[in-house]
Design a protein around this motif. Structure first.
Motif, PDB file in Angstrom:
ATOM      1  N   THR A  24     -13.484  -5.243  -3.508  1.00  0.00           N
ATOM      2  CA  THR A  24     -13.592  -6.413  -2.644  1.00  0.00           C
ATOM      3  C   THR A  24     -15.037  -6.894  -2.530  1.00  0.00           C
ATOM      4  OG1 THR A  24     -13.716  -5.008  -0.664  1.00  0.00           O
ATOM      5  CG2 THR A  24     -11.542  -5.824  -1.311  1.00  0.00           C
ATOM      6  N   SER A  54      -2.270  -5.130  -5.220  1.00  0.00           N
ATOM      7  CA  SER A  54      -2.980  -6.235  -4.572  1.00  0.00           C
ATOM      8  C   SER A  54      -2.377  -7.595  -4.879  1.00  0.00           C
ATOM      9  CB  SER A  54      -4.460  -6.225  -4.983  1.00  0.00           C
ATOM     10  OG  SER A  54      -4.600  -6.402  -6.385  1.00  0.00           O
ATOM     11  N   VAL A  58     -11.040   0.425  -3.394  1.00  0.00           N
ATOM     12  CA  VAL A  58     -10.809  -0.971  -3.031  1.00  0.00           C
ATOM     13  C   VAL A  58     -12.052  -1.615  -2.444  1.00  0.00           C
ATOM     14  CG1 VAL A  58      -9.901  -0.405  -0.719  1.00  0.00           C
ATOM     15  CG2 VAL A  58      -9.219  -2.540  -1.853  1.00  0.00           C
ATOM     16  N   ARG A  59     -12.866  -0.867  -1.720  1.00  0.00           N
ATOM     17  CA  ARG A  59     -14.032  -1.483  -1.091  1.00  0.00           C
ATOM     18  C   ARG A  59     -15.050  -1.959  -2.123  1.00  0.00           C
ATOM     19  NH1 ARG A  59     -14.187  -0.791   4.475  1.00  0.00           N
ATOM     20  NH2 ARG A  59     -12.527   0.583   5.266  1.00  0.00           N
ATOM     21  N   LEU A  66      -7.435  -5.765   2.817  1.00  0.00           N
ATOM     22  CA  LEU A  66      -7.342  -4.808   1.708  1.00  0.00           C
ATOM     23  C   LEU A  66      -8.296  -3.643   1.935  1.00  0.00           C
ATOM     24  CD1 LEU A  66      -7.152  -7.184  -1.406  1.00  0.00           C
ATOM     25  CD2 LEU A  66      -5.366  -6.581   0.236  1.00  0.00           C
ATOM     26  N   ASP A  67      -9.500  -3.938   2.412  1.00  0.00           N
ATOM     27  CA  ASP A  67     -10.470  -2.878   2.718  1.00  0.00           C
ATOM     28  C   ASP A  67      -9.874  -1.840   3.655  1.00  0.00           C
ATOM     29  OD1 ASP A  67     -12.649  -3.796   1.239  1.00  0.00           O
ATOM     30  OD2 ASP A  67     -13.424  -5.003   2.888  1.00  0.00           O
ATOM     31  N   VAL A  98      -6.572   0.227  -7.232  1.00  0.00           N
ATOM     32  CA  VAL A  98      -6.033  -1.111  -7.004  1.00  0.00           C
ATOM     33  C   VAL A  98      -5.299  -1.557  -8.261  1.00  0.00           C
ATOM     34  CG1 VAL A  98      -6.554  -3.511  -6.437  1.00  0.00           C
ATOM     35  CG2 VAL A  98      -7.929  -1.663  -5.436  1.00  0.00           C
ATOM     36  N   LEU A 158      -2.990   0.661  -4.020  1.00  0.00           N
ATOM     37  CA  LEU A 158      -2.754  -0.649  -3.441  1.00  0.00           C
ATOM     38  C   LEU A 158      -2.320  -1.610  -4.541  1.00  0.00           C
ATOM     39  CD1 LEU A 158      -3.046  -2.616  -0.966  1.00  0.00           C
ATOM     40  CD2 LEU A 158      -5.325  -3.154  -1.886  1.00  0.00           C
ATOM     41  N   HIS A 188       0.833  -1.198   0.000  1.00  0.00           N
ATOM     42  CA  HIS A 188       0.000   0.000   0.000  1.00  0.00           C
ATOM     43  C   HIS A 188       0.871   1.252   0.000  1.00  0.00           C
ATOM     44  CE1 HIS A 188      -3.030   2.663   2.373  1.00  0.00           C
ATOM     45  NE2 HIS A 188      -3.243   2.782   1.081  1.00  0.00           N
TER      46      HIS A 188
END
Length: 230
Positions: free
Chosen positions: A221, A160, A217-218, A197-198, A205, A158, A151
């Motif tokens: 995910t 990932s 990111v939310r 990750l959240d 991402v 991020l 991050h």
């Protein structure tokens, strides 16, 4: 398969090292951002699967660049094909024939001849790594036992790795998801790691496979959990 460069005050960190064919184009990529091999201070791998370890041995031996990863990836770095997975890999080309050209291109780029790496530099978790860009290590196991995302809080980015991808090379499915069980050690754990990750609240991402995701990111995910539930 994606590799990334983090540039910070004239120095560079490489995130993941793709497949062996990526090594040939690295000098041109560095030149494109006005840089050169002397600027590369570190490589960080999100995990040690063969398709993320492609030129790690070459850059370590030929350029003297240290390669960092989670301690639980050390064995896999030496033996990049001996990875845990939940489902038999050979059935996927039959079940998902669209993956055959993808896997063929990976093979042409050296997927079957990745050499292992001795001397992986162990990195801590949940702390900033002392390399250009100072990425925060986000422990996110499941795809492998030592998988870590990275991050950049100040940039809202991020990396990932394969904790969350937007293209699955084993099924050719697109959109945020965890990777198929053909290459994932523990799918349930991978889905649980999406919470880690959240917590970054990253705006962008950058996955190990597939296109960048720029809607937060939310949102990514949430779609990955939905895909996993299916």
């Amino acid at each position: 398969m994606n590799c990334y460069l983090i540039e910070d005050q004239g120095q560079v960190t490489i995130v993941d090292t793709g497949l062996p064919a990526s090594w040939r184009i690295l000098p041109d990529v560095l030149a494109a951002i006005g840089s050169s091999r002397s600027a590369v201070q570190a490589v960080v791998i999100t995990h040690a699967h063969f398709d993320h370890l492609g030129f790690a041995r070459a850059i370590h031996q030929d350029w003297g660049v240290p390669v960092h990863g989670h301690p639980d990836e050390a064995y896999l770095a030496v033996h990049p094909y001996r990875y845990a997975h939940e489902s038999p890999r050979l059935r996927y080309p039959f079940r998902y024939p669209g993956s055959v050209p993808v896997l063929a291109r990976m093979a042409a780029a050296g997927a079957l001849r990745v050499r292992g790496l001795q001397g992986l530099q162990a990195m801590g978790i949940d702390a900033a790594l002392d390399v250009p860009g100072r990425p925060q290590v986000v422990f996110s196991p499941g795809h492998t036992f030592g998988h870590c995302a990275l991050h950049l809080p100040e940039r809202g980015v991020l990396f990932s790795g394969d904790a969350l991808v937007t293209f699955d090379p084993y099924t050719t499915e697109r959109g945020p998801r965890v990777v198929a069980a053909a290459a994932t050690a523990d799918t349930a754990e991978a889905l649980r790691s999406l919470t880690r990750l959240d917590d970054t609240d990253a705006a962008t991402v950058l996955p190990g496979h597939g296109e960048p995701w720029r809607d937060g990111v939310r949102a990514a995910t949430a779609l990955a959990r939905e895909a996993g539930a299916r």
